[in-house]
Motif scaffolding. Structure first.
Motif, PDB file in Angstrom:
ATOM      1  N   PRO A  30       3.944  -5.336  -6.304  1.00  0.00           N
ATOM      2  CA  PRO A  30       3.827  -6.368  -5.263  1.00  0.00           C
ATOM      3  C   PRO A  30       4.293  -7.729  -5.772  1.00  0.00           C
ATOM      4  O   PRO A  30       3.491  -8.628  -6.035  1.00  0.00           O
ATOM      5  CB  PRO A  30       2.334  -6.360  -4.941  1.00  0.00           C
ATOM      6  N   SER A  77       4.420   4.589   3.650  1.00  0.00           N
ATOM      7  CA  SER A  77       3.601   3.682   2.841  1.00  0.00           C
ATOM      8  C   SER A  77       2.207   4.252   2.623  1.00  0.00           C
ATOM      9  O   SER A  77       1.671   4.203   1.505  1.00  0.00           O
ATOM     10  CB  SER A  77       3.492   2.323   3.533  1.00  0.00           C
ATOM     11  N   THR A  78       1.625   4.793   3.664  1.00  0.00           N
ATOM     12  CA  THR A  78       0.279   5.366   3.555  1.00  0.00           C
ATOM     13  C   THR A  78       0.292   6.582   2.641  1.00  0.00           C
ATOM     14  O   THR A  78      -0.592   6.739   1.782  1.00  0.00           O
ATOM     15  CB  THR A  78      -0.261   5.740   4.951  1.00  0.00           C
ATOM     16  N   ALA A  81       0.485   5.448  -0.952  1.00  0.00           N
ATOM     17  CA  ALA A  81      -0.804   4.939  -1.433  1.00  0.00           C
ATOM     18  C   ALA A  81      -1.766   6.093  -1.728  1.00  0.00           C
ATOM     19  O   ALA A  81      -2.482   6.076  -2.740  1.00  0.00           O
ATOM     20  CB  ALA A  81      -1.408   3.979  -0.411  1.00  0.00           C
ATOM     21  N   SER A 122      -5.432   0.295  -6.940  1.00  0.00           N
ATOM     22  CA  SER A 122      -4.153  -0.124  -6.358  1.00  0.00           C
ATOM     23  C   SER A 122      -3.899   0.589  -5.040  1.00  0.00           C
ATOM     24  O   SER A 122      -3.406  -0.015  -4.082  1.00  0.00           O
ATOM     25  CB  SER A 122      -3.006   0.162  -7.327  1.00  0.00           C
ATOM     26  N   GLY A 123      -4.221   1.864  -4.968  1.00  0.00           N
ATOM     27  CA  GLY A 123      -4.067   2.616  -3.721  1.00  0.00           C
ATOM     28  C   GLY A 123      -4.968   2.088  -2.624  1.00  0.00           C
ATOM     29  O   GLY A 123      -4.559   1.975  -1.463  1.00  0.00           O
ATOM     30  N   ALA A 126      -3.504  -1.118  -1.406  1.00  0.00           N
ATOM     31  CA  ALA A 126      -2.327  -0.832  -0.581  1.00  0.00           C
ATOM     32  C   ALA A 126      -2.745  -0.387   0.824  1.00  0.00           C
ATOM     33  O   ALA A 126      -2.185  -0.858   1.823  1.00  0.00           O
ATOM     34  CB  ALA A 126      -1.459   0.235  -1.241  1.00  0.00           C
ATOM     35  N   ILE A 130      -1.933  -2.295   4.333  1.00  0.00           N
ATOM     36  CA  ILE A 130      -1.272  -1.607   5.444  1.00  0.00           C
ATOM     37  C   ILE A 130      -2.087  -1.784   6.719  1.00  0.00           C
ATOM     38  O   ILE A 130      -1.540  -2.095   7.790  1.00  0.00           O
ATOM     39  CB  ILE A 130      -1.052  -0.112   5.125  1.00  0.00           C
TER      40      ILE A 130
END
Length: 161
Positions: A30, A77-78, A81, A122-123, A126, A130
């Motif tokens: 990021p 993106s999901t 993550a 981090s997940g 994220a 989102i």
């Protein structure tokens, strides 16, 4: 003495975040978020950093808006993550090295629990970003248009300095 130590520690943290953010602009990570965080910390001490906050913040938000423009982007993106979080669980569980692994055993899931925990956190971050981006921008062209106007305004102010 404590105030000076705190100021130096915050300044070091700010510069580290700026450098990591610049690196993450071309590497996975990021970048704009870290760059913004570093400048936010440095803006407490430096006026030049404060002037650069808005342009970076609005560009990070534009990236967030673009990330939820379409369902394939949201799904990718999901999924990314969730895969990151699953890898974190694997890192924590640390299964035995498979027979097909041809590197040294020291290269099998290095970092252990600390790496796995970082991946899971981090997940989660994220997924939260989102959800935030989806709620703020998805299907809301007026929010994206307002953001574009804010970027133009921040750029004008930045170029006046």
């Amino acid at each position: 003495m404590i105030a000076a130590t705190k100021r130096i520690a915050l300044e070091i943290l700010g510069w580290l975040l700026v450098l990591a953010g610049i690196a993450a602009l071309v590497l996975p990570g990021p970048g704009l978020l870290m760059l913004f965080g570093g400048l936010a910390i440095l803006s407490q001490q430096y006026e030049w950093a404060e002037r650069r906050l808005d342009p970076i913040k609005f560009r990070a938000l534009r990236g967030a808006a673009e990330g939820v423009e379409t369902w394939p982007r949201i799904i990718m993106s999901t999924t990314g993550a969730l895969i990151l979080m699953a890898c974190g669980v694997v890192w924590i569980v640390r299964p035995d090295m498979p027979s097909w692994w041809w590197f040294s055993e020291t290269w099998w899931l290095p970092g252990g629990i600390a790496t796995g925990t970082t991946q899971i956190v981090s997940g989660i971050v994220a997924i939260a970003l989102i959800v935030y981006s989806f709620r703020r921008f998805h299907g809301k062209p007026e929010a994206v248009a307002a953001l574009s106007k804010e970027i133009e305004r921040a750029d004008e102010i930045f170029h006046e300095d």
